[in-house]
Motif scaffolding. Structure first.
Motif, short mmCIF file in Angstrom:
data_model
loop_
_atom_site.label_atom_id
_atom_site.label_comp_id
_atom_site.label_asym_id
_atom_site.label_seq_id
_atom_site.Cartn_x
_atom_site.Cartn_y
_atom_site.Cartn_z
N ASP A 1 0.83 -1.21 0.00
CA ASP A 1 0.00 0.00 0.00
C ASP A 1 0.86 1.26 0.00
OD1 ASP A 1 -2.22 -1.61 0.01
OD2 ASP A 1 -2.63 -1.39 2.16
N GLU A 2 1.95 1.23 0.79
CA GLU A 2 2.82 2.40 0.84
C GLU A 2 3.56 2.60 -0.49
OE1 GLU A 2 5.38 1.82 4.16
OE2 GLU A 2 3.80 2.08 5.66
N THR A 3 3.98 1.51 -1.10
CA THR A 3 4.65 1.61 -2.38
C THR A 3 3.70 2.14 -3.45
OG1 THR A 3 6.06 -0.28 -1.79
CG2 THR A 3 5.96 0.34 -4.12
N LEU A 4 2.47 1.63 -3.47
CA LEU A 4 1.49 2.09 -4.45
C LEU A 4 1.18 3.56 -4.25
CD1 LEU A 4 -0.41 1.35 -6.76
CD2 LEU A 4 -2.15 0.76 -5.03
N ALA A 5 1.04 4.00 -3.00
CA ALA A 5 0.78 5.42 -2.74
C ALA A 5 1.92 6.29 -3.25
CB ALA A 5 0.56 5.63 -1.24
N MET A 6 3.16 5.82 -3.05
CA MET A 6 4.32 6.57 -3.52
C MET A 6 4.31 6.68 -5.05
SD MET A 6 8.36 5.58 -3.03
CE MET A 6 8.16 5.52 -1.25
#
Length: 348
Positions: A141-146
């Motif tokens: 989720d954090e990677t996708l948000a980035m």
């Protein structure tokens, strides 16, 4: 040693005061002879403790009663000891041997290469296998948000088309294979261009440009099968974990991977898969495609166009090698694509 040989100057400290007395050192009958103002002693060489040479620092000779001498001319002192048959420890002698230094450097380099090529990947795999599903989801989720903030744009692909591709992927049989249940997300690739990428939780992001580049759905399924292979082998986590060797060893030894995973999103956005990882993912894809009656060549076909000259799309946009010049090279052309295409076309 012959007493006519020149003695070596030193400073003598009796161990009870800070006063330094100049003395002369010589060797006779296996004993160190120390002569100077108010100092005259003979001590067997076997009971003396000699410090190791450290650059230009004085060499220390410590006597059994706590007294010691500081010898500034270490080279002369070593020659004197050598003529008497007294030798420094091997590790001390090796410091002055060019051959020993060269061998030591070669052994060090070999150990570093062995650790990087063999030990580090195996530890990374063990740590990646310990990562709980909830942590993998958080990292994804954090990677996708980035990526949504810096790379991707909203997909312009019709919802019906997105649903059709997701449904087709869900029908793939995975008998006798590590089961992967991917979830498709669609985005405009922008600098990433025509591609798909797998996140550790099983999310697979598909770009509009990839769908436009594909000549049929089987080519898209080939790319998705490849990304499923990365998910199955936890390549993304392993690659990111390998990039932090110190954190990797701590996580492997202590068993707590949460602190290590804090830097994974940034690592995933900059890394590139190794040749070994790409082969494993290609092999997974080939088995999956054969199991579902899809020619393995479909994946090779689209890889060839992704790696070849750019093709114009509607509106004048382009796909293909254009994205290989972007800063997000991880999501662009995979390494050694020509070799991968050859292996896929040779697959039964």
């Amino acid at each position: 040693m012959d007493l006519s040989d020149p003695p070596v100057t030193a400073l003598y400290f009796d161990g009870r005061s800070s006063r330094a007395r100049p003395v002369m050192l010589s060797v006779a009958d296996g004993k160190l002879v120390t002569c100077g103002e108010d100092v005259e002693r003979r001590d067997a060489l076997a009971v003396l403790r000699l410090s190791e040479p450290l650059g230009h620092a004085p060499r220390l000779v410590t006597f059994p009663d706590g007294a010691h001498c500081e010898v500034s001319d270490d080279a002369a002192f070593r020659r004197m000891l050598a003529r008497s048959g007294q030798r420094d420890a091997p590790v001390v002698r090796w410091q002055f041997s060019r051959t020993a230094v060269a061998v030591s450097l070669a052994v060090l380099v070999a150990c570093l290469v062995l650790a990087h090529e063999w030990l580090l990947p195996r530890l990374a795999r063990q740590v990646a296998e310990r990562v709980p599903a909830e942590l993998a989801t958080r990292v994804s989720d954090e990677t996708l948000a980035m990526l949504d903030a810096n790379v991707f744009g909203p997909s312009q692909l019709p919802v019906a088309r997105q649903q059709a591709l997701s449904a087709r992927l869900a029908t793939l049989k995975q008998a006798d294979m590590p089961t992967v249940r991917p979830q498709l997300l669609f985005r405009q690739g922008r600098p990433m261009g025509a591609n798909a990428l797998a996140l550790p939780s099983g999310l697979i992001v598909v770009t509009d440009e990839l769908v436009a580049l594909a000549r049929n759905d089987e080519e898209i399924l080939g790319v998705l099968a490849h990304e499923m292979g990365h998910v199955s082998q936890r390549h993304g986590l392993r690659l990111a974990i390998e990039s932090s060797a110190v954190g990797l060893f701590a996580a492997w030894y202590i068993g707590d991977v949460s602190a290590l995973l804090a830097g994974v999103p940034a690592a995933l956005s900059q890394a590139r898969y190794s040749r070994g990882f790409e082969r494993e993912a290609d092999d997974f894809a080939a088995r999956l495609l054969v199991l579902n009656g899809i020619p393995v060549g479909r994946l090779a076909d689209i890889l060839e166009r992704m790696d070849g000259p750019p093709e114009p799309l509607e509106g004048g946009s382009r796909t293909g090698s254009e994205h290989s010049r972007s800063p997000f090279a991880y999501f662009a052309t995979h390494p050694l694509t020509a070799e991968r295409i050859h292996r896929l076309r040779a697959a039964p």
